[in-house]
Design an enzyme around this catalytic site. Structure first.
Site, PDB file in Angstrom:
ATOM      1  N   ALA A  70       0.837  -1.211   0.000  1.00  0.00           N
ATOM      2  CA  ALA A  70       0.000   0.000   0.000  1.00  0.00           C
ATOM      3  C   ALA A  70       0.868   1.255   0.000  1.00  0.00           C
ATOM      4  O   ALA A  70       1.980   1.251   0.539  1.00  0.00           O
ATOM      5  CB  ALA A  70      -0.901   0.006   1.229  1.00  0.00           C
ATOM      6  N   ASP A  71       0.375   2.330  -0.630  1.00  0.00           N
ATOM      7  CA  ASP A  71       1.045   3.631  -0.517  1.00  0.00           C
ATOM      8  C   ASP A  71       0.172   4.555   0.339  1.00  0.00           C
ATOM      9  O   ASP A  71      -0.859   4.133   0.867  1.00  0.00           O
ATOM     10  CB  ASP A  71       1.358   4.219  -1.903  1.00  0.00           C
ATOM     11  CG  ASP A  71       0.104   4.553  -2.698  1.00  0.00           C
ATOM     12  OD1 ASP A  71      -0.997   4.572  -2.123  1.00  0.00           O
ATOM     13  OD2 ASP A  71       0.231   4.803  -3.912  1.00  0.00           O
ATOM     14  N   SER A  72       0.592   5.816   0.469  1.00  0.00           N
ATOM     15  CA  SER A  72      -0.102   6.708   1.396  1.00  0.00           C
ATOM     16  C   SER A  72      -1.577   6.924   1.012  1.00  0.00           C
ATOM     17  O   SER A  72      -2.443   7.033   1.878  1.00  0.00           O
ATOM     18  CB  SER A  72       0.632   8.049   1.489  1.00  0.00           C
ATOM     19  OG  SER A  72       0.713   8.645   0.209  1.00  0.00           O
TER      20      SER A  72
END
Lengths: 76, 247
Positions: A34-36
């Protein structure tokens, strides 16, 4: 459905990952890629599903599936 | 058909530049949601023209300063057409006057519509576009937001705000293949500019190298390009359509 199962289902849906990858101690960023922005989407999905508001400072502490389960159990 | 089967929402599209964009999108094959705040009849006329072009369209009343209005407008677009591929934040107003005489209300109203309205619509459409992993957001700013203009402190501040907003959101959403660009029209013939006095118009004409005022369609063509797949690699940009007014 238990909180754990519900959270796993949301994670699978939001991060488009294989259900087998979503273990209890899986880290959203390190293990599930996951990214931000994904984290924001996840937190928003938790808020919607469990009908609660998760402040930004709390959201930062939710890094794994277990973290999310604990947070929901304590606050929902 | 650059925009074949794309779904577009154009705010403030009952007249002026918004109307020209809505029609140009339809010519390029898009389904268009026409938004208006008060000019229902004008909006319905635009919808009719779009249908005559063979495209689906409907009008939605929504005040962009109200998040609840914005959300229901976007929900209607998504329910009817299945996705939202293009958002054009065009709704804008002027309340011109010299700073010394500018009422707080005139300052606030212009910022509410032009800047907060852009924020509301963009924020509300973001979730849908993030899930789609694609989307085009086009904000209509103004050359006045770049160079300032006596008598338009409120308008130019709101339009400069839109430029900063465009660049920031472009960076935030790039990882989801959503592009965010701004178009800065110069002096375009519309009801908004028709109100200006002839002396001022003459003066402005002298500052335009191409020595004429622009047509709304000339802004619309750029919007159509930025909304198309051809512009996938362009984001965070402010492009002037101003006859060379700002060089």
């Amino acid at each position: 459905m238990s909180v754990l199962d519900t959270i796993k289902e949301i994670v699978v849906e939001e991060l488009a990952v294989d259900p087998d990858e979503v273990t209890d101690d899986a880290s959203f960023i390190d293990d599930l890629g996951a990214d931000s922005l994904d984290i924001v989407e996840l937190v928003m999905a938790f808020e919607e599903e469990f009908d609660l508001e998760i402040p930004d400072e709390d959201a930062e502490s939710i890094a794994t599936v277990n973290d999310a389960v604990e947070y929901i159990n304590e606050n929902a | 058909m650059k925009l074949k089967d794309k779904v577009a929402v154009v705010t403030g599209s009952s007249r002026g530049i918004g109307r020209a964009i809505a029609l140009d999108f339809a010519k390029a094959g898009a389904k268009v949601v026409v938004n208006y705040r008060s000019k229902e009849k004008k909006a319905e006329e635009v919808v009719e023209q779009i249908r005559d072009l063979g495209q689906e369209s409907f009008a939605v009343q929504a005040d962009v300063t109200k998040m609840a209005d914005v959300k229901s407008m976007l929900a209607a677009a998504k329910d009817s057409f299945g996705s939202i591929d293009i958002l054009v934040n065009n709704a804008g107003i002027t309340r011109d006057g010299l700073l010394l005489r500018m009422k707080e209300e005139d300052w606030q109203t212009v910022l509410d519509v032009n800047l907060t309205g852009t924020f509301n619509c963009t924020k509300a459409v973001t979730k849908t576009m993030m899930k789609q992993r694609s989307g085009k957001i086009i904000n209509i700013t103004s050359v006045v937001g770049v160079m300032g203009n006596a008598g338009q402190a409120n308008y130019s501040a709101s339009k400069a705000g839109v430029i900063g907003f465009t660049k920031s959101v472009a960076k935030e959403l790039a990882s989801r293949s959503i592009t965010v660009n701004a178009i800065a029209p110069g002096f375009i013939k519309s009801e908004m500019t028709a109100e200006l006095n002839s002396e001022l118009k003459e003066e402005m004409l002298n500052s335009i190298p191409l020595a004429r005022f622009g047509d709304p369609e000339e802004v619309a063509h750029l919007a159509t390009f930025l909304a198309a797949d051809e512009a996938d690699y362009i984001t965070g940009q402010v492009i002037n359509v101003d006859g060379g007014m700002v060089i």
